[in-house]
Write a protein that holds these residues in place. Structure first.
Motif, PDB file in Angstrom:
ATOM      1  N   GLN A 246      10.793  58.808 -71.232  1.00 56.74           N
ATOM      2  CA  GLN A 246      11.311  59.897 -72.061  1.00 56.74           C
ATOM      3  C   GLN A 246      10.709  61.249 -71.677  1.00 56.74           C
ATOM      4  N   LYS A 247       9.473  61.225 -71.176  1.00 57.14           N
ATOM      5  CA  LYS A 247       8.846  62.467 -70.749  1.00 57.14           C
ATOM      6  C   LYS A 247       9.408  62.965 -69.415  1.00 57.14           C
ATOM      7  N   LEU A 248       9.985  62.049 -68.609  1.00 56.07           N
ATOM      8  CA  LEU A 248      10.466  62.424 -67.274  1.00 56.07           C
ATOM      9  C   LEU A 248      11.946  62.793 -67.234  1.00 56.07           C
ATOM     10  N   VAL A 249      12.741  62.192 -68.120  1.00 55.74           N
ATOM     11  CA  VAL A 249      14.195  62.376 -68.034  1.00 55.74           C
ATOM     12  C   VAL A 249      14.739  62.923 -69.348  1.00 55.74           C
ATOM     13  N   SER A 250      15.996  63.326 -69.299  1.00 55.50           N
ATOM     14  CA  SER A 250      16.661  63.828 -70.503  1.00 55.50           C
ATOM     15  C   SER A 250      16.983  62.674 -71.438  1.00 55.50           C
ATOM     16  N   ALA A 251      17.296  63.017 -72.688  1.00 54.39           N
ATOM     17  CA  ALA A 251      17.667  62.002 -73.669  1.00 54.39           C
ATOM     18  C   ALA A 251      18.921  61.256 -73.230  1.00 54.39           C
ATOM     19  N   THR A 252      19.834  61.952 -72.550  1.00 59.87           N
ATOM     20  CA  THR A 252      21.070  61.321 -72.082  1.00 59.87           C
ATOM     21  C   THR A 252      20.782  60.274 -71.016  1.00 59.87           C
ATOM     22  N   THR A 253      19.938  60.623 -70.049  1.00 61.38           N
ATOM     23  CA  THR A 253      19.585  59.669 -68.999  1.00 61.38           C
ATOM     24  C   THR A 253      18.900  58.447 -69.598  1.00 61.38           C
ATOM     25  N   PHE A 254      18.035  58.680 -70.577  1.00 57.81           N
ATOM     26  CA  PHE A 254      17.353  57.572 -71.253  1.00 57.81           C
ATOM     27  C   PHE A 254      18.378  56.666 -71.933  1.00 57.81           C
ATOM     28  N   LEU A 255      19.432  57.271 -72.486  1.00 55.63           N
ATOM     29  CA  LEU A 255      20.492  56.515 -73.146  1.00 55.63           C
ATOM     30  C   LEU A 255      21.259  55.665 -72.129  1.00 55.63           C
ATOM     31  N   VAL A 256      21.543  56.225 -70.954  1.00 55.06           N
ATOM     32  CA  VAL A 256      22.252  55.486 -69.904  1.00 55.06           C
ATOM     33  C   VAL A 256      21.449  54.256 -69.485  1.00 55.06           C
ATOM     34  N   VAL A 257      20.157  54.445 -69.260  1.00 57.51           N
ATOM     35  CA  VAL A 257      19.281  53.332 -68.875  1.00 57.51           C
ATOM     36  C   VAL A 257      19.303  52.255 -69.956  1.00 57.51           C
ATOM     37  N   ASN A 258      19.236  52.670 -71.207  1.00 59.51           N
ATOM     38  CA  ASN A 258      19.268  51.720 -72.321  1.00 59.51           C
ATOM     39  C   ASN A 258      20.539  50.894 -72.335  1.00 59.51           C
ATOM     40  N   ASN A 259      21.676  51.536 -72.061  1.00 58.44           N
ATOM     41  CA  ASN A 259      22.947  50.813 -72.066  1.00 58.44           C
ATOM     42  C   ASN A 259      23.039  49.805 -70.931  1.00 58.44           C
ATOM     43  N   MET A 260      22.491  50.158 -69.775  1.00 54.21           N
ATOM     44  CA  MET A 260      22.478  49.216 -68.662  1.00 54.21           C
ATOM     45  C   MET A 260      21.594  48.007 -68.985  1.00 54.21           C
ATOM     46  N   VAL A 261      20.498  48.263 -69.667  1.00 53.68           N
ATOM     47  CA  VAL A 261      19.579  47.195 -70.059  1.00 53.68           C
ATOM     48  C   VAL A 261      20.255  46.233 -71.043  1.00 53.68           C
ATOM     49  N   LYS A 262      21.084  46.767 -71.942  1.00 52.75           N
ATOM     50  CA  LYS A 262      21.782  45.920 -72.907  1.00 52.75           C
ATOM     51  C   LYS A 262      22.642  44.870 -72.206  1.00 52.75           C
ATOM     52  N   ILE A 263      23.342  45.293 -71.169  1.00 51.84           N
ATOM     53  CA  ILE A 263      24.201  44.351 -70.432  1.00 51.84           C
ATOM     54  C   ILE A 263      23.355  43.257 -69.802  1.00 51.84           C
ATOM     55  N   ALA A 264      22.231  43.627 -69.196  1.00 50.24           N
ATOM     56  CA  ALA A 264      21.339  42.645 -68.583  1.00 50.24           C
ATOM     57  C   ALA A 264      20.796  41.677 -69.629  1.00 50.24           C
ATOM     58  N   ASN A 265      20.449  42.193 -70.799  1.00 49.90           N
ATOM     59  CA  ASN A 265      19.903  41.340 -71.864  1.00 49.90           C
ATOM     60  C   ASN A 265      20.929  40.328 -72.362  1.00 49.90           C
ATOM     61  N   ILE A 266      22.175  40.748 -72.473  1.00 46.21           N
ATOM     62  CA  ILE A 266      23.223  39.834 -72.930  1.00 46.21           C
ATOM     63  C   ILE A 266      23.428  38.715 -71.918  1.00 46.21           C
ATOM     64  N   LEU A 267      23.445  39.059 -70.636  1.00 46.00           N
ATOM     65  CA  LEU A 267      23.598  38.042 -69.584  1.00 46.00           C
ATOM     66  C   LEU A 267      22.445  37.046 -69.617  1.00 46.00           C
ATOM     67  N   ILE A 268      21.222  37.555 -69.792  1.00 46.27           N
ATOM     68  CA  ILE A 268      20.052  36.674 -69.859  1.00 46.27           C
ATOM     69  C   ILE A 268      20.119  35.780 -71.098  1.00 46.27           C
ATOM     70  N   GLY A 269      20.568  36.354 -72.221  1.00 46.11           N
ATOM     71  CA  GLY A 269      20.708  35.569 -73.447  1.00 46.11           C
ATOM     72  C   GLY A 269      21.684  34.419 -73.275  1.00 46.11           C
ATOM     73  N   ILE A 270      22.786  34.680 -72.590  1.00 51.33           N
ATOM     74  CA  ILE A 270      23.793  33.635 -72.371  1.00 51.33           C
ATOM     75  C   ILE A 270      23.285  32.583 -71.393  1.00 51.33           C
ATOM     76  N   LEU A 271      22.601  33.018 -70.327  1.00 48.44           N
ATOM     77  CA  LEU A 271      22.174  32.096 -69.275  1.00 48.44           C
ATOM     78  C   LEU A 271      20.940  31.273 -69.650  1.00 48.44           C
ATOM     79  N   PHE A 272      19.994  31.884 -70.378  1.00 49.89           N
ATOM     80  CA  PHE A 272      18.703  31.225 -70.587  1.00 49.89           C
ATOM     81  C   PHE A 272      18.343  30.951 -72.047  1.00 49.89           C
ATOM     82  N   LEU A 273      18.964  31.642 -73.016  1.00 47.09           N
ATOM     83  CA  LEU A 273      18.567  31.478 -74.419  1.00 47.09           C
ATOM     84  C   LEU A 273      19.658  30.826 -75.269  1.00 47.09           C
ATOM     85  N   ASN A 274      20.644  30.217 -74.606  1.00 45.26           N
ATOM     86  CA  ASN A 274      21.709  29.474 -75.295  1.00 45.26           C
ATOM     87  C   ASN A 274      22.546  30.335 -76.230  1.00 45.26           C
ATOM     88  N   ASP A 275      22.606  31.652 -75.959  1.00 48.97           N
ATOM     89  CA  ASP A 275      23.517  32.507 -76.719  1.00 48.97           C
ATOM     90  C   ASP A 275      24.957  32.147 -76.356  1.00 48.97           C
TER      91      ASP A 275
END
Length: 333
Positions: A246-275
């Motif tokens: 947050q200190k290095l990038v804008s709030a928008t860039t931080f938001l973009v990174v967060n959204n990309m992470v959400k997709i990765a988390n959902i895939l991991i949940g389906i593959l490894f956590l029986n979601d």
């Protein structure tokens, strides 16, 4: 973004990767750990204590100071609420459900920023937010095992996240040490984790975890304690890397990174956590909500770029006016 020297591409890339990896690890790790330790407050306290212990040797940590403590208490209170409600939601719903409904935070953030900070938006941003909400509704209808308690804790978590995120944006560059220096990412994390402990202790007693603690802790397996230990270590990295990015990038860039992470988390949940995404409605709603989240990030980035270009044009025009012959006194009689 911070003032002073502009961060290099390597610094931003490193901070983004570290935050993304920590965020994915924390989300999956917490879901894993709560299966063995269904005591949200106890787990948060363990994570906070380990983070504080790991932070104490850091040279960049500014030790507890009464003036800073007084200012930081609201941040710590919202941080505590965010962590507790997140843990509670893990007890009722899967990772995919949590992440889909957390997308609604974009809508709430827009409303808060409009009324509190006077920040205007445009039709495309509003359209993306409506699509996020539509995706959440479709996802809820598509999920056969929809849990209202889980939904309640997700809503509470979203509200805490929005309030915390907006307050941190203000505090990161306005609160300084007595000698006028900005708080380092380690100091911010240190204050967060120390000051959140009294708040989390209150939730521990309010929700009666102290009555269940002995029975639950004695029954945790070796794998369960390993899962808890992993979240404690990852908790340190997510706490420090979040402030660092947050200190290095804008709030928008931080938001973009967060959204990309959400997709990765959902895939991991389906593959490894029986979601499971039960039914095409859930799959459609999840895809629609996450896609709209990416669209929202892109629109916010365009707004930021246009604002930066307008500021640059104004700066050039001002420089041209200052350098004009009339302002220099040329041609004067």
């Amino acid at each position: 973004m911070p003032s002073g020297k502009e961060p290099t591409s390597r610094e931003i890339a490193y901070a983004s990767v570290l935050f993304s990896a920590s965020s994915v690890g924390m989300m999956s790790g917490n879901k894993w750990a709560t299966q063995y330790m269904p005591l949200p407050s106890t787990l948060v306290i363990l994570q906070a204590i380990v983070t504080v212990v790991l932070l104490m040797p850091q040279k960049d940590v500014y030790k507890l100071s009464p003036p800073i403590i007084k200012k930081w208490i609201p941040v710590a209170a919202l941080f505590s609420a965010m962590l507790f409600t997140s843990m509670k939601s893990f007890l009722f719903v899967n990772v995919s459900t949590i992440l889909v409904y957390r997308n609604v935070s974009a809508v709430i953030s827009t409303v808060v920023e409009f009324f509190v900070r006077g920040k205007k938006t445009n039709a495309n941003v509003i359209a993306s937010e409506i699509t996020i909400v539509a995706g959440c509704v479709i996802y809820g209808w598509g999920q056969i095992e929809f849990n209202w308690w889980g939904f309640f804790w997700i809503v509470m978590n979203v509200l805490a996240q929005v309030a915390y995120g907006n307050l941190v944006k203000v505090y990161l560059h306005t609160i300084t040490t007595p000698d006028g220096k900005e708080l380092s990412k380690y100091t911010c994390s240190y204050y967060n984790n120390v000051l959140c402990l009294p708040f989390i202790l209150c939730t521990l007693f309010i929700w009666g975890e102290h009555n269940k603690m002995e029975g639950v802790l004695s029954g945790i397996s070796t794998i369960g304690w390993f899962a808890v230990g992993v979240t404690c270590i990852v908790g340190y990295f997510i706490s420090t890397s979040g402030f660092g990015l947050q200190k290095l990038v804008s709030a928008t860039t931080f938001l973009v990174v967060n959204n990309m992470v959400k997709i990765a988390n959902i895939l991991i949940g389906i593959l490894f956590l029986n979601d499971k995404l039960v039914g095409w409605g859930a799959i459609l709603g999840c895809s629609l909500s996450l896609g709209a989240g990416v669209w929202y990030s892109w629109e916010q980035n365009r707004i930021q770029q246009r604002a930066a270009e307008a500021a640059e044009r104004a700066k050039r025009e001002e420089a041209t006016t200052v350098d004009s012959p009339t302002n220099k006194g040329e041609g004067a009689v």
